[in-house]
Design a protein around this motif. Structure first.
Motif, PDB file in Angstrom:
ATOM      1  N   ARG A 125      -9.506  -2.902   8.251  1.00 38.44           N
ATOM      2  CA  ARG A 125      -8.301  -2.860   8.121  1.00 38.44           C
ATOM      3  C   ARG A 125      -7.835  -4.468   9.400  1.00 38.44           C
ATOM      4  O   ARG A 125      -9.252  -4.330  10.106  1.00 38.44           O
ATOM      5  CB  ARG A 125      -7.363  -2.034   9.043  1.00 38.44           C
TER       6      ARG A 125
ATOM      7  N   TRP B 106     -15.109   7.212   6.474  1.00 32.60           N
ATOM      8  CA  TRP B 106     -14.507   7.627   6.452  1.00 32.60           C
ATOM      9  C   TRP B 106     -14.658   8.490   4.937  1.00 32.60           C
ATOM     10  O   TRP B 106     -16.584   8.382   4.002  1.00 32.60           O
ATOM     11  CB  TRP B 106     -13.208   7.464   5.946  1.00 32.60           C
TER      12      TRP B 106
ATOM     13  N   GLU C 225     -11.564  -4.260   0.001  1.00 31.34           N
ATOM     14  CA  GLU C 225      -9.513  -4.306  -0.149  1.00 31.34           C
ATOM     15  C   GLU C 225      -9.381  -4.597   2.113  1.00 31.34           C
ATOM     16  O   GLU C 225     -10.493  -3.028   2.487  1.00 31.34           O
ATOM     17  CB  GLU C 225      -9.137  -3.247  -0.412  1.00 31.34           C
TER      18      GLU C 225
ATOM     19  N   LYS D  73       0.751  -1.251   0.193  1.00 29.67           N
ATOM     20  CA  LYS D  73       0.257   0.475   0.292  1.00 29.67           C
ATOM     21  C   LYS D  73       1.204   0.871  -0.059  1.00 29.67           C
ATOM     22  O   LYS D  73       1.815   0.978   0.584  1.00 29.67           O
ATOM     23  CB  LYS D  73      -0.983  -0.433   1.069  1.00 29.67           C
TER      24      LYS D  73
ATOM     25  N   SER E 296     -13.481   1.698   4.595  1.00 27.81           N
ATOM     26  CA  SER E 296     -12.443   1.005   4.285  1.00 27.81           C
ATOM     27  C   SER E 296     -12.338  -0.224   5.358  1.00 27.81           C
ATOM     28  O   SER E 296     -13.104   0.096   6.709  1.00 27.81           O
ATOM     29  CB  SER E 296     -11.232   2.020   4.722  1.00 27.81           C
TER      30      SER E 296
ATOM     31  N   THR F 107      -2.033  -4.071   1.562  1.00 26.11           N
ATOM     32  CA  THR F 107      -4.151  -4.460   0.915  1.00 26.11           C
ATOM     33  C   THR F 107      -4.078  -6.286   0.416  1.00 26.11           C
ATOM     34  O   THR F 107      -2.827  -6.677  -0.811  1.00 26.11           O
ATOM     35  CB  THR F 107      -4.412  -3.530   0.455  1.00 26.11           C
TER      36      THR F 107
END
Length: 120
Positions: free
Chosen positions: A96, A85, A59, A23, A94, A43
């Protein structure tokens, strides 16, 4: 930005759709994104398919290069979090995780010819 924990047990089978990619925090000068501990962030595109629903690809950013993750392999995602976001008129979600690892698959059972002495 507030994180929302995601219960991966409710997501069905998770498979790698896109192998780990570095990334970048700045694409123009190819500056690699690092986490707070200095680990390179990768990612991974992961296919999610809940029963009775279409496949979605999300992702997921993960610290450190995930090992053994190749296209099509079933994966386990640990510590998955979602983040809403917005930047100007753009917005999205997003993801993680703390880790993405391959799911160990059992060895195939021997076929009917296995164990029989054959040959010429």
């Amino acid at each position: 930005m507030q994180s929302i924990p995601v219960d991966t047990s409710r997501l069905g089978v998770l498979r790698c759709a896109v192998e780990p990619e570095t990334k970048y925090s700045n694409y123009e000068n190819r500056e690699v994104k690092k986490d707070r501990d200095g680990n390179t962030v990768y990612t991974v595109g992961v296919m999610v398919r809940q029963e009775g629903r279409r496949v979605s690809v999300i992702e997921i950013a993960v610290p450190g290069e995930p090992k053994g993750i190749v296209e099509g392999v079933e994966v386990r995602v640990t510590g998955l979090e979602a983040f809403a976001w917005s930047m100007g008129d753009r917005h999205g979600v997003s993801f993680r995780a703390s880790a993405i690892t391959p799911v160990a698959t059992p060895a195939p059972a021997p076929g009917p010819a296995a164990g029989k002495g054959g040959g010429a």
